[in-house]
Design an enzyme around this catalytic site. Structure first.
Site, PDB file in Angstrom:
ATOM      1  N   GLY A 171       0.912  -1.711  -0.115  1.00 36.21           N
ATOM      2  CA  GLY A 171       0.372  -0.111  -0.359  1.00 36.21           C
ATOM      3  C   GLY A 171       0.921   1.601  -0.276  1.00 36.21           C
ATOM      4  O   GLY A 171       2.117   1.162  -0.083  1.00 36.21           O
ATOM      5  N   PRO A 172       0.019   2.540  -0.130  1.00 31.12           N
ATOM      6  CA  PRO A 172       1.057   3.446   0.118  1.00 31.12           C
ATOM      7  C   PRO A 172       1.675   4.191   0.743  1.00 31.12           C
ATOM      8  O   PRO A 172       1.373   3.456   2.168  1.00 31.12           O
ATOM      9  CB  PRO A 172       0.009   4.832  -0.266  1.00 31.12           C
ATOM     10  CG  PRO A 172      -0.751   3.800  -0.117  1.00 31.12           C
ATOM     11  CD  PRO A 172      -1.083   3.163  -0.229  1.00 31.12           C
ATOM     12  N   PRO A 173       2.723   4.817   1.335  1.00 32.93           N
ATOM     13  CA  PRO A 173       3.598   5.054   1.411  1.00 32.93           C
ATOM     14  C   PRO A 173       2.579   5.594   3.360  1.00 32.93           C
ATOM     15  O   PRO A 173       2.134   6.392   2.959  1.00 32.93           O
ATOM     16  CB  PRO A 173       4.391   6.137   1.311  1.00 32.93           C
ATOM     17  CG  PRO A 173       4.504   6.366   0.017  1.00 32.93           C
ATOM     18  CD  PRO A 173       3.433   5.762  -0.133  1.00 32.93           C
ATOM     19  N   GLY A 174       3.406   5.758   4.647  1.00 40.18           N
ATOM     20  CA  GLY A 174       3.048   6.102   5.462  1.00 40.18           C
ATOM     21  C   GLY A 174       1.625   5.765   5.896  1.00 40.18           C
ATOM     22  O   GLY A 174       1.047   6.758   6.765  1.00 40.18           O
ATOM     23  N   GLY A 176       0.482   3.137   7.561  1.00 41.04           N
ATOM     24  CA  GLY A 176       1.138   2.159   9.173  1.00 41.04           C
ATOM     25  C   GLY A 176       1.443   0.904   8.521  1.00 41.04           C
ATOM     26  O   GLY A 176       1.318  -0.302   9.567  1.00 41.04           O
ATOM     27  N   THR A 178       4.520  -0.305   9.052  1.00 40.92           N
ATOM     28  CA  THR A 178       5.395  -0.251  10.304  1.00 40.92           C
ATOM     29  C   THR A 178       4.726  -0.663  11.133  1.00 40.92           C
ATOM     30  O   THR A 178       5.294  -1.506  12.159  1.00 40.92           O
ATOM     31  CB  THR A 178       6.888   0.886   9.743  1.00 40.92           C
ATOM     32  OG1 THR A 178       7.060   0.646   8.681  1.00 40.92           O
ATOM     33  CG2 THR A 178       8.015   0.110  10.058  1.00 40.92           C
ATOM     34  N   GLU A 397       7.918  10.534  -1.627  1.00 40.67           N
ATOM     35  CA  GLU A 397       6.620  10.355  -2.110  1.00 40.67           C
ATOM     36  C   GLU A 397       5.631  12.034  -2.404  1.00 40.67           C
ATOM     37  O   GLU A 397       4.826  11.424  -1.982  1.00 40.67           O
ATOM     38  CB  GLU A 397       5.557   8.981  -2.631  1.00 40.67           C
ATOM     39  CG  GLU A 397       7.212   8.419  -3.471  1.00 40.67           C
ATOM     40  CD  GLU A 397       6.307   7.381  -3.709  1.00 40.67           C
ATOM     41  OE1 GLU A 397       7.236   6.426  -4.253  1.00 40.67           O
ATOM     42  OE2 GLU A 397       5.553   7.304  -3.624  1.00 40.67           O
TER      43      GLU A 397
HETATM   44  P1  ATP Z   1       6.565   3.555   4.645  1.00 41.44           P
HETATM   45  O1  ATP Z   1       6.151   2.838   3.071  1.00 41.44           O
HETATM   46  O2  ATP Z   1       6.807   4.614   4.183  1.00 41.44           O
HETATM   47  O3  ATP Z   1       8.084   2.740   5.504  1.00 41.44           O
HETATM   48  P2  ATP Z   1       4.936   2.827   6.269  1.00 41.44           P
HETATM   49  O4  ATP Z   1       3.132   2.607   5.441  1.00 41.44           O
HETATM   50  O5  ATP Z   1       5.504   1.929   6.400  1.00 41.44           O
HETATM   51  O6  ATP Z   1       5.164   3.743   5.265  1.00 41.44           O
HETATM   52  P3  ATP Z   1       4.457   3.231   9.072  1.00 41.44           P
HETATM   53  O7  ATP Z   1       5.757   3.750   9.293  1.00 41.44           O
HETATM   54  O8  ATP Z   1       3.929   2.928   9.730  1.00 41.44           O
HETATM   55  O9  ATP Z   1       4.098   4.152   7.103  1.00 41.44           O
HETATM   56  O10 ATP Z   1       3.879   4.925   9.335  1.00 41.44           O
HETATM   57  C1  ATP Z   1       4.343   6.628   9.390  1.00 41.44           C
HETATM   58  C2  ATP Z   1       3.785   6.960  10.465  1.00 41.44           C
HETATM   59  O11 ATP Z   1       2.553   7.480  10.474  1.00 41.44           O
HETATM   60  C3  ATP Z   1       4.128   5.977  11.405  1.00 41.44           C
HETATM   61  O12 ATP Z   1       4.750   6.698  12.096  1.00 41.44           O
HETATM   62  C4  ATP Z   1       2.367   7.033  12.371  1.00 41.44           C
HETATM   63  O13 ATP Z   1       2.834   7.896  13.176  1.00 41.44           O
HETATM   64  C5  ATP Z   1       1.783   7.647  11.032  1.00 41.44           C
HETATM   65  N1  ATP Z   1       0.225   7.280  11.347  1.00 41.44           N
HETATM   66  C6  ATP Z   1       0.652   6.138  10.254  1.00 41.44           C
HETATM   67  N2  ATP Z   1      -0.543   5.063   9.764  1.00 41.44           N
HETATM   68  C7  ATP Z   1      -1.216   5.177  11.187  1.00 41.44           C
HETATM   69  C8  ATP Z   1      -2.211   5.150  11.982  1.00 41.44           C
HETATM   70  N3  ATP Z   1      -3.282   3.579  11.382  1.00 41.44           N
HETATM   71  N4  ATP Z   1      -2.781   4.509  13.086  1.00 41.44           N
HETATM   72  C9  ATP Z   1      -1.738   5.844  13.535  1.00 41.44           C
HETATM   73  N5  ATP Z   1      -0.727   6.737  13.127  1.00 41.44           N
HETATM   74  C10 ATP Z   1      -0.432   6.118  11.992  1.00 41.44           C
END
Ligand code: ATP
Length: 404
Positions: A171-174, A176, A178, A397
């Protein structure tokens, strides 16, 4: 006359005693000097002896020779000294080669690879599903695919079903991915080991396959554990052709990862979660049954999830009565979780600049404007503030930018 003889005798006796004492002293001194000489000789030998070459065993050939990767660079086929126990030469063993690099002369003590020890290893992350807004379906899938098999393997044995070996979050970055992986580790009381696919390609050049092996060795040592491979597309993208040595190296890293997955027991206590923003470019080999056979889409949050994410990130904030999460969620259509976190931080800064300890709706509105504008025009700050105030952190991105 006899009296005179007596005194001469006595004189000689005393003289002999003195000489004997002197002899003993000299004898002791000679022994001490000999010891010192031996010590210096050993020191000189050490200084003159050629250095040995450090290497890692890759495999042992049927004829008893070994293939090693030397610290000087190339892979070498080397002999094994007769006094080395061949059973101890397993892939990944650290050894010393003689100076010509032709023979293994010593097995070195196993130490943790500095690359591996530099990885993010969290014994027990402190995140739970309650810290993640929305994604209810995804949480349920991960609970069944990872947490249950790790905490209640007996249940699966009784039912005669095999849980997936690996789960791929995409799914798209950021949004959740991780966070989900960390929460799963925390809730199953497992060690969380995070590796980043692109680092295998850029940072551990020529070492990818070995690092993969080391990571899994570490995971088994620290079991129960969850290996989280972020940006897996960097090592598992479809290959059009593998001409260059760099591509061959990536291919070897992927093969090692597949070998590790294939060799695993689905009910064992090491689980793998991978994440990617680019599922479209993944090599189908990685998605085959018995590998990453559970795909979980992690979408951008909908309105309800955005309300929850605002609530989660403002938990420790003093909010004015006029702050309305529903309206904030409506105004942030298309924002990711990371964007919302950035908005909350930005709103806090607006309050700080006005010397307030309470954050108001107006602060949030200003923050939304700033973060969402930057999301549309990622480099807006450069023209807005001049070169010096370019944001410190910029998510990839065009996602939110955070001023810390
Ligand atoms: P990437 O692909 O860039 O690694 P990711 O999907 O792994 O991104 P995370 O690192 O899990 O994204 O999320 C980044 C930050 O955004 C987290 O530290 C958190 O603070 C916030 N965040 C993202 N999604 C959520 C969510 N569903 N609930 C609460 N906080 C969120």
């Amino acid at each position: 006359m006899p009296e005179q003889d007596n005194s001469i005798d006595e004189m000689y006796r005393q003289y002999i005693i003195r000489l004997e004492r002197k002899l003993r002293e000299l004898e002791a001194e000679r022994m001490e000097l000999r010891r010192e000489l031996r010590r210096y000789k050993m020191e000189v030998d050490k200084l003159l002896s050629p250095p040995l070459i450090e290497a890692v065993v890759l495999s042992v050939l049927p004829d008893g020779r070994a293939v090693v990767k030397s610290s000087t660079g190339p892979n070498l086929v080397v002999n094994v000294s007769s006094y080395i126990d061949p059973n101890k030469l397993t892939p990944g063993t650290f050894v010393a080669l003689n100076q010509r690099g032709s023979t293994i002369v010593e097995i070195l003590p196993q130490y943790e690879d500095p690359y591996v020890s530099a990885m993010e290893v969290v014994e027990r992350p402190r995140i739970s599903f309650d810290d993640i807004g929305g994604l209810e379906e995804q949480k349920r899938e991960l609970y069944e695919a990872i947490i249950l098999p790790l905490t209640k393997p007996g249940l699966f044995k009784e039912l005669g079903i095999e849980p997936p070996k690996g789960v791929l979050l995409y799914g798209p970055p950021g949004c959740g991915k991780t966070m989900l992986a960390k929460a799963v580790a925390s809730m199953s009381k497992a060690t969380f080991i995070r590796v980043v696919g692109s680092e295998f390609v850029h940072k551990y050049i020529g070492e990818g396959a070995r690092i993969v092996r080391e990571v899994f060795r570490l995971a088994r040592k620290k079991a129960p554990s969850i290996v989280f491979i972020d940006e897996i597309d960097a090592i598992a993208a479809k290959r059009i052709d593998i001409g260059t040595s760099g591509e061959r190296e990536v291919q070897r890293t992927l093969m090692q990862l597949l070998a590790e997955l294939d060799g695993f027991d689905p009910l064992g206590d090491v689980k793998v979660i991978a994440a990617t923003n680019r599922i479209d470019i993944l090599d189908p080999a990685i998605l085959r049954p018995g590998r990453f056979d559970r795909l979980v889409y992690v979408p951008p949050p909908n309105e309800k999830a955005r309300i929850e994410i605002f609530r989660i990130h403002t938990r420790r904030m003093r909010l004015a009565d006029d702050v309305d999460f529903t309206q904030l969620a409506r105004l942030t259509e298309g924002a990711t979780g990371a964007d919302i976190r950035a908005i909350v931080i930005e709103a806090g800064y607006f309050a700080l600049r006005s010397n307030r300890k309470i954050v108001t709706m107006a602060d949030f509105l200003a923050a939304i404007d700033k973060v969402m504008k930057r999301r549309r025009r990622p480099y807006a700050d450069v023209t807005e503030y001049g070169e010096e105030q370019v944001p410190v952190t910029r998510r990839n991105e065009g996602a939110a930018v955070m001023h810390m």
